[in-house]
Design a protein around this motif. Sequence first.
Motif, PDB file in Angstrom:
ATOM      1  N   PHE A 111       0.844  -1.198   0.000  1.00 50.37           N
ATOM      2  CA  PHE A 111       0.000   0.000   0.000  1.00 50.37           C
ATOM      3  C   PHE A 111       0.875   1.241   0.000  1.00 50.37           C
ATOM      4  O   PHE A 111       1.877   1.301   0.702  1.00 50.37           O
ATOM      5  N   THR A 112       0.465   2.209  -0.797  1.00 54.47           N
ATOM      6  CA  THR A 112       1.190   3.469  -0.882  1.00 54.47           C
ATOM      7  C   THR A 112       0.206   4.630  -0.858  1.00 54.47           C
ATOM      8  O   THR A 112      -0.992   4.466  -1.104  1.00 54.47           O
ATOM      9  N   ASN A 113       0.754   5.793  -0.575  1.00 49.51           N
ATOM     10  CA  ASN A 113      -0.057   7.001  -0.537  1.00 49.51           C
ATOM     11  C   ASN A 113       0.806   8.171  -0.991  1.00 49.51           C
ATOM     12  O   ASN A 113       2.011   8.186  -0.710  1.00 49.51           O
ATOM     13  N   TYR A 114       0.178   9.117  -1.707  1.00 50.12           N
ATOM     14  CA  TYR A 114       0.933  10.264  -2.229  1.00 50.12           C
ATOM     15  C   TYR A 114       0.182  11.565  -1.969  1.00 50.12           C
ATOM     16  O   TYR A 114      -1.050  11.612  -2.030  1.00 50.12           O
ATOM     17  N   ALA A 115       0.934  12.598  -1.742  1.00 49.49           N
ATOM     18  CA  ALA A 115       0.348  13.935  -1.707  1.00 49.49           C
ATOM     19  C   ALA A 115      -0.134  14.295  -3.111  1.00 49.49           C
ATOM     20  O   ALA A 115       0.463  13.870  -4.108  1.00 49.49           O
ATOM     21  N   ASP A 116      -1.204  15.067  -3.193  1.00 45.48           N
ATOM     22  CA  ASP A 116      -1.742  15.442  -4.504  1.00 45.48           C
ATOM     23  C   ASP A 116      -0.699  16.141  -5.370  1.00 45.48           C
ATOM     24  O   ASP A 116      -0.693  15.995  -6.596  1.00 45.48           O
ATOM     25  N   SER A 117       0.178  16.892  -4.735  1.00 46.18           N
ATOM     26  CA  SER A 117       1.163  17.672  -5.473  1.00 46.18           C
ATOM     27  C   SER A 117       2.201  16.815  -6.194  1.00 46.18           C
ATOM     28  O   SER A 117       2.887  17.312  -7.091  1.00 46.18           O
ATOM     29  N   VAL A 118       2.331  15.545  -5.807  1.00 49.46           N
ATOM     30  CA  VAL A 118       3.352  14.700  -6.431  1.00 49.46           C
ATOM     31  C   VAL A 118       2.767  13.479  -7.139  1.00 49.46           C
ATOM     32  O   VAL A 118       3.506  12.713  -7.767  1.00 49.46           O
ATOM     33  N   LYS A 119       1.460  13.297  -7.054  1.00 49.01           N
ATOM     34  CA  LYS A 119       0.836  12.134  -7.695  1.00 49.01           C
ATOM     35  C   LYS A 119       1.131  12.117  -9.187  1.00 49.01           C
ATOM     36  O   LYS A 119       1.040  13.133  -9.867  1.00 49.01           O
ATOM     37  N   GLY A 120       1.494  10.952  -9.683  1.00 51.18           N
ATOM     38  CA  GLY A 120       1.793  10.804 -11.091  1.00 51.18           C
ATOM     39  C   GLY A 120       3.229  11.152 -11.454  1.00 51.18           C
ATOM     40  O   GLY A 120       3.668  10.889 -12.572  1.00 51.18           O
ATOM     41  N   ARG A 121       3.948  11.758 -10.512  1.00 54.99           N
ATOM     42  CA  ARG A 121       5.343  12.134 -10.767  1.00 54.99           C
ATOM     43  C   ARG A 121       6.326  11.381  -9.867  1.00 54.99           C
ATOM     44  O   ARG A 121       7.438  11.071 -10.293  1.00 54.99           O
ATOM     45  N   PHE A 122       5.925  11.111  -8.639  1.00 55.90           N
ATOM     46  CA  PHE A 122       6.789  10.426  -7.680  1.00 55.90           C
ATOM     47  C   PHE A 122       6.296   8.996  -7.470  1.00 55.90           C
ATOM     48  O   PHE A 122       5.089   8.724  -7.506  1.00 55.90           O
ATOM     49  N   THR A 123       7.251   8.107  -7.227  1.00 54.91           N
ATOM     50  CA  THR A 123       6.924   6.721  -6.929  1.00 54.91           C
ATOM     51  C   THR A 123       7.740   6.249  -5.738  1.00 54.91           C
ATOM     52  O   THR A 123       8.977   6.349  -5.757  1.00 54.91           O
ATOM     53  N   ILE A 124       7.051   5.743  -4.722  1.00 55.27           N
ATOM     54  CA  ILE A 124       7.737   5.202  -3.552  1.00 55.27           C
ATOM     55  C   ILE A 124       7.805   3.685  -3.690  1.00 55.27           C
ATOM     56  O   ILE A 124       6.863   3.048  -4.194  1.00 55.27           O
ATOM     57  N   SER A 125       8.914   3.106  -3.265  1.00 54.15           N
ATOM     58  CA  SER A 125       9.068   1.659  -3.302  1.00 54.15           C
ATOM     59  C   SER A 125      10.023   1.247  -2.196  1.00 54.15           C
ATOM     60  O   SER A 125      10.678   2.093  -1.584  1.00 54.15           O
ATOM     61  N   ARG A 126      10.074  -0.046  -1.968  1.00 53.58           N
ATOM     62  CA  ARG A 126      10.973  -0.514  -0.928  1.00 53.58           C
ATOM     63  C   ARG A 126      11.554  -1.862  -1.302  1.00 53.58           C
ATOM     64  O   ARG A 126      10.923  -2.653  -2.019  1.00 53.58           O
ATOM     65  N   ASP A 127      12.757  -2.105  -0.809  1.00 50.28           N
ATOM     66  CA  ASP A 127      13.433  -3.379  -0.982  1.00 50.28           C
ATOM     67  C   ASP A 127      13.851  -3.823   0.411  1.00 50.28           C
ATOM     68  O   ASP A 127      14.900  -3.407   0.910  1.00 50.28           O
ATOM     69  N   ASN A 128      13.026  -4.631   1.031  1.00 47.09           N
ATOM     70  CA  ASN A 128      13.313  -5.021   2.410  1.00 47.09           C
ATOM     71  C   ASN A 128      14.573  -5.862   2.514  1.00 47.09           C
ATOM     72  O   ASN A 128      15.240  -5.869   3.550  1.00 47.09           O
ATOM     73  N   ALA A 129      14.919  -6.553   1.457  1.00 47.86           N
ATOM     74  CA  ALA A 129      16.159  -7.335   1.473  1.00 47.86           C
ATOM     75  C   ALA A 129      17.378  -6.422   1.592  1.00 47.86           C
ATOM     76  O   ALA A 129      18.401  -6.812   2.172  1.00 47.86           O
ATOM     77  N   LYS A 130      17.250  -5.215   1.044  1.00 49.50           N
ATOM     78  CA  LYS A 130      18.335  -4.234   1.123  1.00 49.50           C
ATOM     79  C   LYS A 130      18.111  -3.244   2.258  1.00 49.50           C
ATOM     80  O   LYS A 130      18.918  -2.323   2.437  1.00 49.50           O
ATOM     81  N   ASN A 131      16.995  -3.431   2.980  1.00 42.31           N
ATOM     82  CA  ASN A 131      16.695  -2.539   4.109  1.00 42.31           C
ATOM     83  C   ASN A 131      16.649  -1.074   3.672  1.00 42.31           C
ATOM     84  O   ASN A 131      17.124  -0.172   4.381  1.00 42.31           O
TER      85      ASN A 131
END
Length: 122
Positions: free
Chosen positions: A57-77
Motif C-alpha cells: 500500500f502506498t499514498n501520495y500527496a496530490d502535489s506529487v501524484k503521477g510524478r513520484f513513486t515510492i518503493s521498498r526493498d526489504n532485502a536491502k533494508n
Amino acid sequence: QLQLVESGGGLVQPGGSLRLSCAASGFTLDYYAIGWFRQAPGKEREGVSCISSSGGFTNYADSVKGRFTISRDNAKNTVYLQMNSLKPEDTAVYYCAAGYSDYVCPLEYDYWGQGTQVTVSS
C-alpha cells in the motif's frame, strides 16, 4: 546505532529526475511503514508519500501524484523515492521516517533521517 540515512539529493533542472534512498542501519525495516517528508525554506514540513511495511500500500500527496513513486526493498533494508518531472516547487530538504505500524501512513514515526537537499533549478 539505530538510524536512517537519506541519499540521492542534488541539483537538477526542471523536468529532470532524481531517486532518493533511505537506508536503515541498526534495525530492520520489515515491520516499519516509511514516510517521505519535505520542508522548503520558510514552510512547514509536509508529507510527500508513504508505504506500508509490506510495500503493498502506498499514498501520495496530490502535489506529487503521477510524478513520484515510492518503493521498498526489504532485502536491502532500503526505501526509495523516484522523483520524475521535477518542478522548482519541489525544492526542499527531503526526510524519510520509519514508523512501527500496520498503517500505510502512521500518525507517529519512531526514527527520522537527517535529510537530503533537493534543488530544482535551471
